[in-house]
Motif scaffolding. Sequence first.
Motif, PDB file in Angstrom:
ATOM      1  N   GLY A   1       0.820  -1.200   0.000  1.00 43.83           N
ATOM      2  CA  GLY A   1       0.000   0.000   0.000  1.00 43.83           C
ATOM      3  C   GLY A   1       0.849   1.242   0.000  1.00 43.83           C
ATOM      4  O   GLY A   1       2.072   1.191  -0.163  1.00 43.83           O
ATOM      5  N   GLU A   2       0.195   2.367   0.180  1.00 50.15           N
ATOM      6  CA  GLU A   2       0.904   3.638   0.266  1.00 50.15           C
ATOM      7  C   GLU A   2       1.770   3.643   1.526  1.00 50.15           C
ATOM      8  O   GLU A   2       1.395   3.080   2.557  1.00 50.15           O
ATOM      9  CB  GLU A   2      -0.089   4.797   0.306  1.00 50.15           C
ATOM     10  CG  GLU A   2      -0.896   4.940  -0.973  1.00 50.15           C
ATOM     11  CD  GLU A   2      -0.025   5.257  -2.175  1.00 50.15           C
ATOM     12  OE1 GLU A   2       0.938   6.047  -2.040  1.00 50.15           O
ATOM     13  OE2 GLU A   2      -0.296   4.701  -3.255  1.00 50.15           O
ATOM     14  N   LEU A   3       2.919   4.294   1.449  1.00 51.50           N
ATOM     15  CA  LEU A   3       3.879   4.276   2.546  1.00 51.50           C
ATOM     16  C   LEU A   3       3.268   4.718   3.873  1.00 51.50           C
ATOM     17  O   LEU A   3       3.463   4.067   4.896  1.00 51.50           O
ATOM     18  CB  LEU A   3       5.095   5.143   2.211  1.00 51.50           C
ATOM     19  CG  LEU A   3       6.187   5.193   3.262  1.00 51.50           C
ATOM     20  CD1 LEU A   3       6.733   3.795   3.559  1.00 51.50           C
ATOM     21  CD2 LEU A   3       7.299   6.126   2.818  1.00 51.50           C
ATOM     22  N   THR A   4       2.518   5.795   3.874  1.00 51.12           N
ATOM     23  CA  THR A   4       1.934   6.273   5.138  1.00 51.12           C
ATOM     24  C   THR A   4       0.978   5.244   5.730  1.00 51.12           C
ATOM     25  O   THR A   4       0.956   5.045   6.946  1.00 51.12           O
ATOM     26  CB  THR A   4       1.208   7.616   4.943  1.00 51.12           C
ATOM     27  OG1 THR A   4       0.250   7.487   3.894  1.00 51.12           O
ATOM     28  CG2 THR A   4       2.184   8.730   4.616  1.00 51.12           C
ATOM     29  N   ALA A   5       0.218   4.562   4.884  1.00 52.45           N
ATOM     30  CA  ALA A   5      -0.716   3.540   5.366  1.00 52.45           C
ATOM     31  C   ALA A   5       0.039   2.330   5.903  1.00 52.45           C
ATOM     32  O   ALA A   5      -0.330   1.764   6.940  1.00 52.45           O
ATOM     33  CB  ALA A   5      -1.669   3.128   4.250  1.00 52.45           C
ATOM     34  N   VAL A   6       1.092   1.915   5.211  1.00 52.91           N
ATOM     35  CA  VAL A   6       1.888   0.764   5.655  1.00 52.91           C
ATOM     36  C   VAL A   6       2.551   1.069   6.991  1.00 52.91           C
ATOM     37  O   VAL A   6       2.527   0.244   7.920  1.00 52.91           O
ATOM     38  CB  VAL A   6       2.939   0.379   4.587  1.00 52.91           C
ATOM     39  CG1 VAL A   6       3.916  -0.644   5.132  1.00 52.91           C
ATOM     40  CG2 VAL A   6       2.254  -0.139   3.327  1.00 52.91           C
ATOM     41  N   LEU A   7       3.130   2.247   7.127  1.00 52.53           N
ATOM     42  CA  LEU A   7       3.762   2.618   8.393  1.00 52.53           C
ATOM     43  C   LEU A   7       2.738   2.712   9.520  1.00 52.53           C
ATOM     44  O   LEU A   7       3.032   2.359  10.666  1.00 52.53           O
ATOM     45  CB  LEU A   7       4.525   3.933   8.239  1.00 52.53           C
ATOM     46  CG  LEU A   7       5.744   3.869   7.314  1.00 52.53           C
ATOM     47  CD1 LEU A   7       6.344   5.263   7.132  1.00 52.53           C
ATOM     48  CD2 LEU A   7       6.783   2.889   7.808  1.00 52.53           C
ATOM     49  N   ASP A   8       1.529   3.147   9.211  1.00 50.79           N
ATOM     50  CA  ASP A   8       0.480   3.203  10.224  1.00 50.79           C
ATOM     51  C   ASP A   8       0.089   1.798  10.679  1.00 50.79           C
ATOM     52  O   ASP A   8      -0.127   1.572  11.877  1.00 50.79           O
ATOM     53  CB  ASP A   8      -0.746   3.942   9.692  1.00 50.79           C
ATOM     54  CG  ASP A   8      -1.786   4.161  10.773  1.00 50.79           C
ATOM     55  OD1 ASP A   8      -1.439   4.735  11.826  1.00 50.79           O
ATOM     56  OD2 ASP A   8      -2.935   3.728  10.571  1.00 50.79           O
ATOM     57  N   VAL A   9       0.017   0.849   9.760  1.00 41.68           N
ATOM     58  CA  VAL A   9      -0.269  -0.546  10.125  1.00 41.68           C
ATOM     59  C   VAL A   9       0.814  -1.056  11.063  1.00 41.68           C
ATOM     60  O   VAL A   9       0.527  -1.680  12.097  1.00 41.68           O
ATOM     61  CB  VAL A   9      -0.385  -1.444   8.873  1.00 41.68           C
ATOM     62  CG1 VAL A   9      -0.374  -2.916   9.246  1.00 41.68           C
ATOM     63  CG2 VAL A   9      -1.628  -1.105   8.080  1.00 41.68           C
ATOM     64  N   MET A  10       2.079  -0.787  10.716  1.00 42.20           N
ATOM     65  CA  MET A  10       3.188  -1.222  11.573  1.00 42.20           C
ATOM     66  C   MET A  10       3.075  -0.605  12.967  1.00 42.20           C
ATOM     67  O   MET A  10       3.234  -1.294  13.973  1.00 42.20           O
ATOM     68  CB  MET A  10       4.523  -0.849  10.939  1.00 42.20           C
ATOM     69  CG  MET A  10       4.851  -1.642   9.692  1.00 42.20           C
ATOM     70  SD  MET A  10       6.360  -1.087   8.900  1.00 42.20           S
ATOM     71  CE  MET A  10       7.547  -1.283  10.211  1.00 42.20           C
ATOM     72  N   ARG A  11       2.792   0.702  13.024  1.00 41.81           N
ATOM     73  CA  ARG A  11       2.668   1.390  14.312  1.00 41.81           C
ATOM     74  C   ARG A  11       1.570   0.776  15.161  1.00 41.81           C
ATOM     75  O   ARG A  11       1.761   0.480  16.345  1.00 41.81           O
ATOM     76  CB  ARG A  11       2.381   2.879  14.090  1.00 41.81           C
ATOM     77  CG  ARG A  11       2.234   3.666  15.393  1.00 41.81           C
ATOM     78  CD  ARG A  11       1.727   5.085  15.155  1.00 41.81           C
ATOM     79  NE  ARG A  11       0.483   5.124  14.399  1.00 41.81           N
ATOM     80  CZ  ARG A  11      -0.735   4.869  14.915  1.00 41.81           C
ATOM     81  NH1 ARG A  11      -0.854   4.520  16.185  1.00 41.81           N
ATOM     82  NH2 ARG A  11      -1.812   4.950  14.168  1.00 41.81           N
ATOM     83  N   ARG A  12       0.408   0.517  14.542  1.00 43.62           N
ATOM     84  CA  ARG A  12      -0.721  -0.052  15.296  1.00 43.62           C
ATOM     85  C   ARG A  12      -0.406  -1.464  15.779  1.00 43.62           C
ATOM     86  O   ARG A  12      -0.781  -1.840  16.897  1.00 43.62           O
ATOM     87  CB  ARG A  12      -1.980  -0.027  14.449  1.00 43.62           C
ATOM     88  CG  ARG A  12      -2.510   1.408  14.271  1.00 43.62           C
ATOM     89  CD  ARG A  12      -3.831   1.473  13.543  1.00 43.62           C
ATOM     90  NE  ARG A  12      -3.644   1.063  12.150  1.00 43.62           N
ATOM     91  CZ  ARG A  12      -4.522   0.337  11.455  1.00 43.62           C
ATOM     92  NH1 ARG A  12      -5.637  -0.069  11.994  1.00 43.62           N
ATOM     93  NH2 ARG A  12      -4.268   0.030  10.207  1.00 43.62           N
ATOM     94  N   CYS A  13       0.283  -2.248  14.960  1.00 48.24           N
ATOM     95  CA  CYS A  13       0.671  -3.600  15.386  1.00 48.24           C
ATOM     96  C   CYS A  13       1.609  -3.551  16.582  1.00 48.24           C
ATOM     97  O   CYS A  13       1.434  -4.283  17.559  1.00 48.24           O
ATOM     98  CB  CYS A  13       1.340  -4.352  14.231  1.00 48.24           C
ATOM     99  SG  CYS A  13       0.219  -4.820  12.903  1.00 48.24           S
ATOM    100  N   ILE A  14       2.604  -2.682  16.502  1.00 51.33           N
ATOM    101  CA  ILE A  14       3.569  -2.554  17.600  1.00 51.33           C
ATOM    102  C   ILE A  14       2.875  -2.090  18.870  1.00 51.33           C
ATOM    103  O   ILE A  14       3.103  -2.627  19.961  1.00 51.33           O
ATOM    104  CB  ILE A  14       4.702  -1.593  17.198  1.00 51.33           C
ATOM    105  CG1 ILE A  14       5.551  -2.240  16.097  1.00 51.33           C
ATOM    106  CG2 ILE A  14       5.562  -1.220  18.400  1.00 51.33           C
ATOM    107  CD1 ILE A  14       6.489  -1.275  15.394  1.00 51.33           C
TER     108      ILE A  14
END
Length: 69
Positions: free
Chosen positions: A7-20
Amino acid sequence: MGTLVEGELTAVLDVMRRCIETVAADCPRVSCTAKLDLRRDHRGAIEGKVASVERRLGHPLRRIGGACE
């Protein structure tokens, strides 16, 4: 073993943040390693991988909210 996210970088990084943050709610320490591959000339890789698995299985995978199970 790993997890692919496309996906878009901002969305991918947000997924990572929420998982962490979700894991950190129950664990005193969280370690995360990410490998990012930014390709502007290639999209839909995950759909192609899912289609390949479905062909090999001979049936479609069950889908829940856009993800496969």
